[in-house]
Design a protein around this motif. Structure first.
Motif, mmCIF file in Angstrom:
data_model
loop_
_atom_site.group_PDB
_atom_site.id
_atom_site.type_symbol
_atom_site.label_atom_id
_atom_site.label_comp_id
_atom_site.label_asym_id
_atom_site.label_seq_id
_atom_site.Cartn_x
_atom_site.Cartn_y
_atom_site.Cartn_z
ATOM 1 N N ILE A 27 27.565 41.237 25.350
ATOM 2 C CA ILE A 27 28.404 42.405 25.001
ATOM 3 C C ILE A 27 29.890 42.057 24.941
ATOM 4 O O ILE A 27 30.344 41.066 25.528
ATOM 5 C CB ILE A 27 28.175 43.589 25.977
ATOM 6 C CG1 ILE A 27 28.648 43.260 27.392
ATOM 7 C CG2 ILE A 27 26.718 43.997 25.985
ATOM 8 C CD1 ILE A 27 28.656 44.479 28.301
ATOM 9 N N GLY A 28 30.610 42.901 24.216
ATOM 10 C CA GLY A 28 32.074 42.807 24.157
ATOM 11 C C GLY A 28 32.556 41.578 23.420
ATOM 12 O O GLY A 28 31.957 41.111 22.453
ATOM 13 N N GLU A 78 35.893 48.128 20.510
ATOM 14 C CA GLU A 78 34.647 48.468 21.217
ATOM 15 C C GLU A 78 34.915 48.816 22.687
ATOM 16 O O GLU A 78 35.925 48.399 23.275
ATOM 17 C CB GLU A 78 33.664 47.281 21.100
ATOM 18 C CG GLU A 78 32.289 47.483 21.729
ATOM 19 C CD GLU A 78 31.559 48.747 21.256
ATOM 20 O OE1 GLU A 78 32.144 49.842 21.325
ATOM 21 O OE2 GLU A 78 30.381 48.635 20.862
ATOM 22 N N ILE A 79 33.999 49.590 23.268
ATOM 23 C CA ILE A 79 34.114 49.958 24.686
ATOM 24 C C ILE A 79 34.434 48.702 25.496
ATOM 25 O O ILE A 79 33.845 47.637 25.274
ATOM 26 C CB ILE A 79 32.815 50.641 25.190
ATOM 27 C CG1 ILE A 79 33.003 51.208 26.585
ATOM 28 C CG2 ILE A 79 31.618 49.683 25.152
ATOM 29 C CD1 ILE A 79 31.827 52.111 27.032
ATOM 30 N N ARG A 139 24.517 52.845 34.884
ATOM 31 C CA ARG A 139 24.420 53.249 33.472
ATOM 32 C C ARG A 139 23.132 54.036 33.231
ATOM 33 O O ARG A 139 23.128 55.001 32.479
ATOM 34 C CB ARG A 139 24.459 52.022 32.545
ATOM 35 C CG ARG A 139 25.760 51.252 32.603
ATOM 36 C CD ARG A 139 25.876 50.318 31.422
ATOM 37 N NE ARG A 139 26.648 50.939 30.365
ATOM 38 C CZ ARG A 139 26.524 50.687 29.063
ATOM 39 N NH1 ARG A 139 25.622 49.823 28.653
ATOM 40 N NH2 ARG A 139 27.267 51.292 28.176
ATOM 41 N N TYR A 179 31.952 55.817 28.455
ATOM 42 C CA TYR A 179 31.970 56.582 27.200
ATOM 43 C C TYR A 179 32.902 57.780 27.337
ATOM 44 O O TYR A 179 33.602 58.153 26.392
ATOM 45 C CB TYR A 179 30.553 57.048 26.844
ATOM 46 C CG TYR A 179 29.752 56.018 26.092
ATOM 47 C CD1 TYR A 179 29.084 54.996 26.754
ATOM 48 C CD2 TYR A 179 29.664 56.060 24.703
ATOM 49 C CE1 TYR A 179 28.334 54.050 26.056
ATOM 50 C CE2 TYR A 179 28.922 55.121 23.994
ATOM 51 C CZ TYR A 179 28.263 54.121 24.677
ATOM 52 O OH TYR A 179 27.538 53.181 23.983
ATOM 53 N N LYS A 232 24.840 57.182 31.753
ATOM 54 C CA LYS A 232 25.457 56.196 30.848
ATOM 55 C C LYS A 232 26.778 56.720 30.275
ATOM 56 O O LYS A 232 27.691 55.956 30.017
ATOM 57 C CB LYS A 232 24.472 55.858 29.720
ATOM 58 C CG LYS A 232 24.892 54.645 28.911
ATOM 59 C CD LYS A 232 23.817 54.226 27.910
ATOM 60 C CE LYS A 232 24.317 53.094 27.031
ATOM 61 N NZ LYS A 232 23.438 52.807 25.907
ATOM 62 N N TYR A 249 23.170 41.168 28.494
ATOM 63 C CA TYR A 249 22.568 42.314 29.193
ATOM 64 C C TYR A 249 21.668 41.813 30.316
ATOM 65 O O TYR A 249 21.624 42.370 31.404
ATOM 66 C CB TYR A 249 21.738 43.165 28.218
ATOM 67 C CG TYR A 249 22.555 44.115 27.339
ATOM 68 C CD1 TYR A 249 23.215 45.209 27.899
ATOM 69 C CD2 TYR A 249 22.636 43.931 25.970
ATOM 70 C CE1 TYR A 249 23.941 46.098 27.099
ATOM 71 C CE2 TYR A 249 23.360 44.808 25.165
ATOM 72 C CZ TYR A 249 24.007 45.890 25.736
ATOM 73 O OH TYR A 249 24.721 46.761 24.945
ATOM 74 N N ARG A 257 29.143 50.384 10.885
ATOM 75 C CA ARG A 257 29.292 49.489 12.036
ATOM 76 C C ARG A 257 29.437 48.072 11.486
ATOM 77 O O ARG A 257 28.918 47.762 10.399
ATOM 78 C CB ARG A 257 28.039 49.596 12.908
ATOM 79 C CG ARG A 257 28.128 48.781 14.173
ATOM 80 C CD ARG A 257 26.857 48.949 15.004
ATOM 81 N NE ARG A 257 26.832 47.966 16.071
ATOM 82 C CZ ARG A 257 25.747 47.616 16.743
ATOM 83 N NH1 ARG A 257 24.590 48.177 16.452
ATOM 84 N NH2 ARG A 257 25.804 46.709 17.677
ATOM 85 N N GLN A 260 29.379 49.772 17.944
ATOM 86 C CA GLN A 260 28.280 50.638 18.375
ATOM 87 C C GLN A 260 28.771 51.845 19.192
ATOM 88 O O GLN A 260 28.531 52.995 18.830
ATOM 89 C CB GLN A 260 27.281 49.824 19.190
ATOM 90 C CG GLN A 260 26.134 50.659 19.735
ATOM 91 C CD GLN A 260 24.888 49.839 19.960
ATOM 92 O OE1 GLN A 260 23.935 49.971 19.205
ATOM 93 N NE2 GLN A 260 24.889 49.004 20.979
ATOM 94 N N ASN A 294 25.402 39.761 19.147
ATOM 95 C CA ASN A 294 24.308 40.723 18.949
ATOM 96 C C ASN A 294 22.973 40.013 19.045
ATOM 97 O O ASN A 294 22.024 40.514 19.646
ATOM 98 C CB ASN A 294 24.402 41.404 17.579
ATOM 99 C CG ASN A 294 25.599 42.311 17.434
ATOM 100 O OD1 ASN A 294 26.163 42.437 16.353
ATOM 101 N ND2 ASN A 294 26.024 42.942 18.512
ATOM 102 N N ARG A 333 29.284 55.827 18.017
ATOM 103 C CA ARG A 333 28.568 56.906 18.703
ATOM 104 C C ARG A 333 29.529 58.033 19.057
ATOM 105 O O ARG A 333 29.238 59.210 18.855
ATOM 106 C CB ARG A 333 27.921 56.369 19.990
ATOM 107 C CG ARG A 333 26.710 55.514 19.712
ATOM 108 C CD ARG A 333 26.216 54.871 20.987
ATOM 109 N NE ARG A 333 24.966 54.169 20.750
ATOM 110 C CZ ARG A 333 24.500 53.197 21.519
ATOM 111 N NH1 ARG A 333 25.203 52.798 22.580
ATOM 112 N NH2 ARG A 333 23.360 52.633 21.245
HETATM 113 O O1 F6P Z 1 25.910 45.130 21.999
HETATM 114 C C1 F6P Z 1 26.938 45.358 21.107
HETATM 115 C C2 F6P Z 1 27.949 46.306 21.662
HETATM 116 O O2 F6P Z 1 28.854 46.652 20.640
HETATM 117 C C3 F6P Z 1 28.692 45.794 22.899
HETATM 118 O O3 F6P Z 1 29.840 45.052 22.622
HETATM 119 C C4 F6P Z 1 28.980 47.077 23.648
HETATM 120 O O4 F6P Z 1 29.284 46.850 25.000
HETATM 121 C C5 F6P Z 1 27.699 47.812 23.416
HETATM 122 O O5 F6P Z 1 27.314 47.519 22.096
HETATM 123 C C6 F6P Z 1 27.781 49.313 23.580
HETATM 124 O O6 F6P Z 1 26.475 49.843 23.585
HETATM 125 P P1 F6P Z 1 25.760 50.207 24.972
HETATM 126 O O7 F6P Z 1 26.676 51.195 25.613
HETATM 127 O O8 F6P Z 1 24.466 50.816 24.553
HETATM 128 O O9 F6P Z 1 25.601 48.985 25.819
#
Ligand code: F6P
Length: 419
Positions: free
Chosen positions: A225-226, A286-287, A311, A326, A315, A297, A213, A355, A220, A359
């Motif tokens: 996120i994102g 990333e997602i 979620r 996902y 989730k 968050y 990763r 991340q 972080n 997964r």
């Molecule tokens: O927090 C870091 C990250 O890579 C975000 O960009 C992404 O949205 C997240 O992790 C994914 O993990 P989770 O689905 O647990 O929020």
């Protein structure tokens, strides 16, 4: 006696030789005497650089046609002799795209059954990567890269004019090589080798895949996120530690996402591995959190409680407003993995993902229950090493920075193995 000929079929760049090698290695691992007879190798010995001229492959060029027929004949004779002397499975690696050629093979090799394996692959990205690689072969040394690419494409066009799919042949399978998937088949029921070959064809074969990763980012640290944030000083130190840890390991390909944090993590390692190729794949981005991209968050919790509730309830299946889940991610990550494995062929590769991406990648190997996939632990100071072949099943998580990181990697001596 239970012997078998396997004749590859397909246009250049469809993964025939890689699959031929896998079949050979897989069968050899079971103690079955297997050998590849490659027309290209004989051609390079007999005609040398003349065969880089695309007109050599023009079906209307009688010199080229006769030379190619001679090469084919010679390989069939060699294969036959080898089988008579104790060989068990002879693999004829050539395009064999015309029905006429295949009839010739069937009518010449009458001592044992012939199974044709036709390889198809419609992924343009993979084809382009293959052509670029061909253009770098020593036989194209006298060409510029552009000339070599044009020449190779012309060669493919010539083959296309005589390409006929399998249908009337006695035994065959049609394989999508980018997905390790059999699309249709006429099995050779009597051969005990057929199921063994089939299993090799449909298996995902990973010689050595390192999955890391990206290092820590500003986002972080904040819990955001994102986005496309750069690494923090700690993240850069993690990237350096990764490079250091990997210094003595062979890595031929590095796949990143298109994001800065993934590139920055790969950078020190690429400096240490100057011959490694690098490719950024969008499939590993990333997602996509849609309306929640770049949010904390804690902000999501306060301003969009329905997102958090959704979620928490599911989730894996929950889709961010105007974003991804996902479950949706699965498809593109699977496509990315297929591309990476196809491009790297069987050479060691590293993917620097994110991340959620990691997964999903891990879940493709682990057969995890879907509800657990979005919670798989993906630390930023450890990587996964995956090796899955018929004779080896390794799945380990290796610390490369921080207190648990070994100075010299002992992981391979004492691996955590799941098989
Ligand atoms: O927090 C870091 C990250 O890579 C975000 O960009 C992404 O949205 C997240 O992790 C994914 O993990 P989770 O689905 O647990 O929020």
């Amino acid at each position: 006696m239970d012997k078998l000929y396997v004749a590859m079929v397909g246009l250049p760049g469809r993964g025939k030789s890689t699959l031929a090698r896998r079949i050979r290695d897989g069968l050899l691992a079971e103690g079955i005497e297997t050998k590849i007879f490659n027309n290209g190798d004989v051609r390079r010995q007999l005609v040398g650089n003349e065969s880089t001229d695309p007109d050599f492959y023009d079906p209307n060029n009688s010199f080229g046609r006769q030379a190619r027929e001679l090469i084919c004949r010679r390989n069939l004779e060699e294969a036959r002799e080898w089988m008579a002397g104790g060989g068990e499975v002879a693999i004829l690696d050539a395009t064999n795209v015309s029905r006429e050629r295949r009839q010739y093979i069937e009518s010449t090799l009458t001592d044992y059954p012939v199974v044709f394996i036709e390889c198809v692959n419609e992924d343009q990205l993979l084809l382009n990567a293959f052509i670029r690689r061909k253009a770098e072969l020593p036989e194209y040394a006298a060409f510029t890269k552009e000339q070599a690419i044009a020449s190779f494409m012309k060669r493919i066009e010539h083959y296309e004019t005589i390409y006929e799919h399998l249908s009337d042949e006695k035994y065959w399978m049609l394989v999508d090589t980018s997905a390790n998937r059999i699309l249709a088949e006429q099995p050779c029921e009597s051969s005990p080798y057929y199921p063994a070959i089939r299993e090799i064809v449909v298996s995902t074969w990973v010689n050595s895949l390192y999955l890391a990763r990206h290092g820590q980012t500003e986002f972080n640290v904040q819990g955001r996120i994102g986005g496309d944030p750069p690494l923090t000083a700690k993240g850069r130190a993690q990237a350096k530690a990764l490079a250091e840890h990997m210094r003595d390991k062979q890595i031929d390909w590095v796949f990143t996402s298109t994001r800065m944090r993934s590139h920055e993590t790969a950078a020190p390692l690429l400096e240490d591995h100057p011959t490694a190729r690098v490719m950024a794949l969008r499939e590993f981005d990333e997602i996509w959190a849609g309306d929640c991209e770049n949010m904390l968050y804690s902000e999501i919790r306060e301003k969009m409680p329905e997102v958090r509730a959704g979620r928490n309830a599911d989730k894996y299946g929950y889709m961010y407003p105007n974003g991804e889940s996902y479950a949706i991610l699965q498809n593109r990550v699977r496509r990315g993995l297929r591309r990476a494995l196809f491009i790297a062929r069987d050479a060691p590769l590293l993917i620097v993902g994110h991340q959620a991406i990691n997964r999903v990648l891990l879940s493709l190997f682990l057969r995890q229950r879907t509800e657990d996939v979005p919670y798989i632990h993906v630390p930023q100071n450890q990587y996964y090493h995956i090796s899955l072949t018929p004779t080896r099943k390794i799945f380990e998580r290796v610390p490369y920075s921080g207190p648990k990181a070994a100075k010299n990697d002992t992981s391979l001596k004492d691996p955590q193995i799941y098989s």
